[in-house]
Design a protein around this motif. Structure first.
Motif, PDB file in Angstrom:
ATOM      1  N   PHE A  43      22.036 -72.142   2.925  1.00 51.34           N
ATOM      2  CA  PHE A  43      23.288 -72.324   2.195  1.00 51.34           C
ATOM      3  C   PHE A  43      24.463 -71.699   2.956  1.00 51.34           C
ATOM      4  O   PHE A  43      25.558 -72.271   2.988  1.00 51.34           O
ATOM      5  N   SER A  44      24.252 -70.528   3.550  1.00 52.81           N
ATOM      6  CA  SER A  44      25.316 -69.885   4.323  1.00 52.81           C
ATOM      7  C   SER A  44      25.723 -70.757   5.504  1.00 52.81           C
ATOM      8  O   SER A  44      26.914 -70.903   5.806  1.00 52.81           O
ATOM      9  N   PHE A  45      24.740 -71.323   6.177  1.00 50.92           N
ATOM     10  CA  PHE A  45      24.989 -72.222   7.307  1.00 50.92           C
ATOM     11  C   PHE A  45      25.881 -73.383   6.876  1.00 50.92           C
ATOM     12  O   PHE A  45      26.859 -73.734   7.553  1.00 50.92           O
ATOM     13  N   ILE A  46      25.577 -73.957   5.735  1.00 49.61           N
ATOM     14  CA  ILE A  46      26.353 -75.101   5.236  1.00 49.61           C
ATOM     15  C   ILE A  46      27.783 -74.691   4.915  1.00 49.61           C
ATOM     16  O   ILE A  46      28.753 -75.361   5.315  1.00 49.61           O
ATOM     17  N   PHE A  47      27.951 -73.571   4.204  1.00 44.69           N
ATOM     18  CA  PHE A  47      29.288 -73.193   3.769  1.00 44.69           C
ATOM     19  C   PHE A  47      30.119 -72.582   4.901  1.00 44.69           C
ATOM     20  O   PHE A  47      31.354 -72.684   4.875  1.00 44.69           O
ATOM     21  N   ILE A  48      29.482 -71.968   5.878  1.00 42.37           N
ATOM     22  CA  ILE A  48      30.221 -71.534   7.073  1.00 42.37           C
ATOM     23  C   ILE A  48      30.783 -72.757   7.794  1.00 42.37           C
ATOM     24  O   ILE A  48      31.926 -72.757   8.272  1.00 42.37           O
ATOM     25  N   TYR A  49      29.988 -73.827   7.869  1.00 41.37           N
ATOM     26  CA  TYR A  49      30.468 -75.063   8.488  1.00 41.37           C
ATOM     27  C   TYR A  49      31.668 -75.614   7.709  1.00 41.37           C
ATOM     28  O   TYR A  49      32.679 -76.018   8.313  1.00 41.37           O
ATOM     29  N   THR A 171      30.430 -62.125  23.839  1.00 41.16           N
ATOM     30  CA  THR A 171      31.828 -61.899  23.476  1.00 41.16           C
ATOM     31  C   THR A 171      32.768 -62.983  23.997  1.00 41.16           C
ATOM     32  O   THR A 171      33.912 -63.068  23.554  1.00 41.16           O
ATOM     33  N   LYS A 172      32.304 -63.813  24.934  1.00 33.94           N
ATOM     34  CA  LYS A 172      33.176 -64.856  25.475  1.00 33.94           C
ATOM     35  C   LYS A 172      33.300 -66.041  24.520  1.00 33.94           C
ATOM     36  O   LYS A 172      34.243 -66.820  24.609  1.00 33.94           O
ATOM     37  N   ARG A 173      32.365 -66.203  23.627  1.00 31.32           N
ATOM     38  CA  ARG A 173      32.413 -67.304  22.663  1.00 31.32           C
ATOM     39  C   ARG A 173      33.075 -66.818  21.377  1.00 31.32           C
ATOM     40  O   ARG A 173      32.894 -65.676  20.965  1.00 31.32           O
ATOM     41  N   ASP A 174      33.877 -67.680  20.745  1.00 32.30           N
ATOM     42  CA  ASP A 174      34.533 -67.268  19.510  1.00 32.30           C
ATOM     43  C   ASP A 174      33.498 -66.963  18.438  1.00 32.30           C
ATOM     44  O   ASP A 174      32.421 -67.559  18.398  1.00 32.30           O
ATOM     45  N   ARG A 175      33.834 -66.022  17.559  1.00 36.73           N
ATOM     46  CA  ARG A 175      32.867 -65.513  16.587  1.00 36.73           C
ATOM     47  C   ARG A 175      32.502 -66.547  15.531  1.00 36.73           C
ATOM     48  O   ARG A 175      31.380 -66.539  15.023  1.00 36.73           O
ATOM     49  N   GLU A 176      33.448 -67.400  15.168  1.00 33.87           N
ATOM     50  CA  GLU A 176      33.122 -68.420  14.171  1.00 33.87           C
ATOM     51  C   GLU A 176      31.971 -69.302  14.655  1.00 33.87           C
ATOM     52  O   GLU A 176      31.017 -69.556  13.918  1.00 33.87           O
ATOM     53  N   THR A 177      32.087 -69.761  15.904  1.00 35.34           N
ATOM     54  CA  THR A 177      31.053 -70.633  16.453  1.00 35.34           C
ATOM     55  C   THR A 177      29.735 -69.887  16.625  1.00 35.34           C
ATOM     56  O   THR A 177      28.661 -70.408  16.310  1.00 35.34           O
TER      57      THR A 177
END
Length: 302
Positions: A43-49, A171-177
């Protein structure tokens, strides 16, 4: 947003994270910790998306996949599984106190493995934090040692290890992704573990009440809280936000008392106060070689 709005946003984040612990305790009455974790991750995966879709960079190279899988195992699957299992034998309030020794443990690891700079406040914070752990363990010895105490502390250690791994390699990739993919890569292993641990048709059965409880931990307790954390982190810096994370276990103890009628012992309260002070001083005292955007980022959620 102004200061008042940011304070309100911080409290929404802290309340959401603090509420997770008694909500998980209630949910464990209706399912196993393994199935519960699977649904929370899914569910977290879905709502983060849904919430972060405009900011996500979904294209991955082959070199990205293995590090993200490792991060997913450390920073989502293993530590959260330890957290949920711990709550089957100890109170939600005690679990939250032990889990939130994580900032102190990660500070010590960052000094050792990442060469972070520090001052005497860090040593004071680490000493207070580990002193609080000893107080809690002494209380456990008095009332009878329960495995959940050790399991919750192992969960805090694994969360700290995941944080250090993130700081070193991601750290080079944005945290959201990064957060999106670490939940995504954890879905299948969590489902397999739940099925192997309880090979029954009822393992994945959802009732309306259980679904509601999982949604609480997934929407406000994960996706919304993480949105608030990212906003505050970018505006004020990680060390500033981290120094106030002691509010989360304090709120969890309060919510556990109100919702579950869990009354902490004097030694547990003493341990909480020491851990809270340890979080404050260890976050205030660390001066990293990295930028504030890169240091001590909480890339997963409690």
């Amino acid at each position: 947003m102004g200061l008042k709005e940011d304070i309100a946003l911080f409290m929404i984040m802290a309340v959401s994270w603090g509420l997770n612990y008694p909500v998980i305790k209630i949910a464990l009455n209706y399912t196993t910790p393994f199935a519960l974790l699977f649904y929370r991750i899914l569910f977290s995966f879905i709502f983060i998306y849904i919430i972060f879709r405009p900011k996500l960079h979904l294209k991955l190279s082959r070199n990205d996949i293995i590090p993200l899988i490792i991060l997913s195992l450390l920073d989502v699957l293993i530590w959260m599984e330890l957290w949920f299992v711990a709550e089957t034998t100890i109170s939600a309030s005690l679990t939250s106190i032990l889990i939130y020794t994580y900032p102190i443990i990660s500070t010590l690891m960052a000094i050792i493995f990442l060469g972070e700079h520090y001052n005497w406040y860090v040593f004071l914070g680490i000493a207070l934090g580990f002193g609080g752990i000893l107080v809690i363990f002494s209380n456990s010895l008095k009332i009878g040692v329960k495995p959940g105490v050790v399991i919750a502390l192992l969960g805090a250690v694994m969360w700290a290890v995941g944080t250090i791994y993130y700081m070193k390699y991601h750290t080079k990739r944005d945290r959201e992704t990064t957060n999106f993919y670490q939940f995504g890569f954890a879905v299948l292993p969590a489902m397999l573990i739940a099925g192997i641990a309880n090979p029954s048709a009822e393992t994945f059965q959802l009732t309306p009440l259980l679904t509601a409880l999982i949604l609480i931990t997934s929407i406000p307790g994960t996706a919304v809280a993480y949105y608030a954390f990212l906003h505050l982190n970018r505006k004020y810096g990680v060390s500033t936000i981290s120094s106030f994370l002691f509010i989360v276990p304090a709120l969890s103890v309060l919510f556990s008392f109100v919702i579950l009628n869990e009354i902490p012992t004097i030694l547990e309260v003493t341990g909480l106060i020491m851990v809270a002070a340890g979080i404050f001083f260890s976050a205030k005292g660390t001066k990293t070689k990295r930028s504030s955007k890169q240091s001590h980022g909480r890339n997963s959620l409690p």
